[in-house]
Scaffold this active site. Structure first.
Site, mmCIF file in Angstrom:
data_model
loop_
_atom_site.group_PDB
_atom_site.id
_atom_site.type_symbol
_atom_site.label_atom_id
_atom_site.label_comp_id
_atom_site.label_asym_id
_atom_site.label_seq_id
_atom_site.Cartn_x
_atom_site.Cartn_y
_atom_site.Cartn_z
ATOM 1 N N GLN A 79 0.315 -0.369 6.842
ATOM 2 C CA GLN A 79 0.491 0.693 6.167
ATOM 3 C C GLN A 79 1.815 0.379 5.564
ATOM 4 O O GLN A 79 2.142 1.300 4.503
ATOM 5 C CB GLN A 79 0.747 2.051 7.080
ATOM 6 C CG GLN A 79 2.230 1.921 7.981
ATOM 7 C CD GLN A 79 2.122 3.205 8.682
ATOM 8 O OE1 GLN A 79 1.527 3.611 9.624
ATOM 9 N NE2 GLN A 79 3.645 3.761 8.332
ATOM 10 N N CYS A 135 1.022 6.851 8.124
ATOM 11 C CA CYS A 135 0.017 6.766 9.281
ATOM 12 C C CYS A 135 -0.768 7.960 9.211
ATOM 13 O O CYS A 135 -1.945 7.729 9.927
ATOM 14 C CB CYS A 135 1.119 6.765 10.553
ATOM 15 S SG CYS A 135 1.990 8.402 10.548
ATOM 16 N N HIS A 194 4.073 9.486 14.556
ATOM 17 C CA HIS A 194 3.158 8.462 14.200
ATOM 18 C C HIS A 194 1.778 8.760 14.607
ATOM 19 O O HIS A 194 1.645 9.559 15.604
ATOM 20 C CB HIS A 194 3.642 7.119 14.926
ATOM 21 C CG HIS A 194 2.809 5.875 14.133
ATOM 22 N ND1 HIS A 194 3.039 5.500 13.039
ATOM 23 C CD2 HIS A 194 1.985 5.037 14.725
ATOM 24 C CE1 HIS A 194 2.136 4.414 12.751
ATOM 25 N NE2 HIS A 194 1.818 3.987 13.994
#
Length: 231
Positions: free
Chosen positions: A28, A34, A170
């Site tokens: 990413q 994310c 995340h």
């Protein structure tokens, strides 16, 4: 996980990688995207289970086009990404047509061909590792975790023992579970490239006393629905 060099008790384990159900490990970059990688990874797997074809879908679609629910490179949530996709017909183009650029751009999907399509999503009951296990038994599931202490590991091939969650920051894809040397674990796929963890994957201790799980893995988990596959 025999292909990853681990010895384990396979009596009650799932590793969707061994069936070709999990897409390639992606990176990413430095943006807070994310959420788009977690959503797309889950859709890639669900689409494979439905069609038996692995098609790499594109995160840039969400980063550039989802202005209703998420904020591109600033922040976002998987659940909101699913809502955005469903609101606009459920279609997702392939990565080949619209590759990841590492920065926010202008939405260009008006004339793109749809490579996968979802019609809904489900929440896994929060703070219930058994319910999460049953969901992962059916298909890979995306989860929000606290990555603060696992982003840089000295022994990435070892099972990460219980770490309490401070703040979920995340998104990862849970691609399986198993047991090794008496320790239950989850297998997660990251979005930091194959140099992170064990080739882009990590094992986190499962069935801990904290209902939120190791790094909060059982707090917010979702998976997409595709008609004819997971009604």
């Amino acid at each position: 996980m025999a292909d990853h060099g681990h010895q384990e008790d396979a009596a009650d384990s799932v590793d969707w990688r061994q069936c070709g159900v999990v897409g390639k490990v992606k990176d990413q970059g430095k943006g807070c995207v994310c959420w788009s990688f977690g959503a797309i990874a889950a859709i890639e797997s669900a689409n494979f289970l439905h069609t038996k074809k692995m098609i790499s879908l594109f995160e840039q679609f969400l980063i550039d086009c989802d202005k209703d629910f998420n904020k591109g490179f600033a922040m976002g949530q998987v659940k909101k990404a699913f809502k955005f996709i469903i609101k606009y017909g459920g279609g997702v183009p392939s990565e080949e047509e619209y590759p990841f650029k590492g920065e926010k751009g202008t939405c260009k999907v008006r004339h793109m061909r749809v490579a996968a399509k979802i019609h809904g999503y489900k929440d896994v009951p929060s703070c219930d590792e058994e319910a999460l296990k049953e969901a992962v038994r059916k298909q890979p599931v995306t989860a929000e975790i606290d990555c603060t202490k696992i982003k840089k590991l000295s022994s990435p091939k070892e099972i990460v023992r219980y770490i309490p969650v401070y703040k979920c920051n995340h998104n990862v894809l849970i691609v399986g579970f198993g047991r090794e040397n008496g320790i239950d674990y989850w297998i997660i796929k990251g979005s930091w490239g194959d140099k992170w963890g064990d080739g882009g994957y990590l094992r986190l201790e499962r069935n801990v006393t904290d209902p939120k799980g190791t790094v909060g893995i059982s707090t917010r988990c979702y998976y997409p629905l595709i008609k004819g596959f997971n009604m």
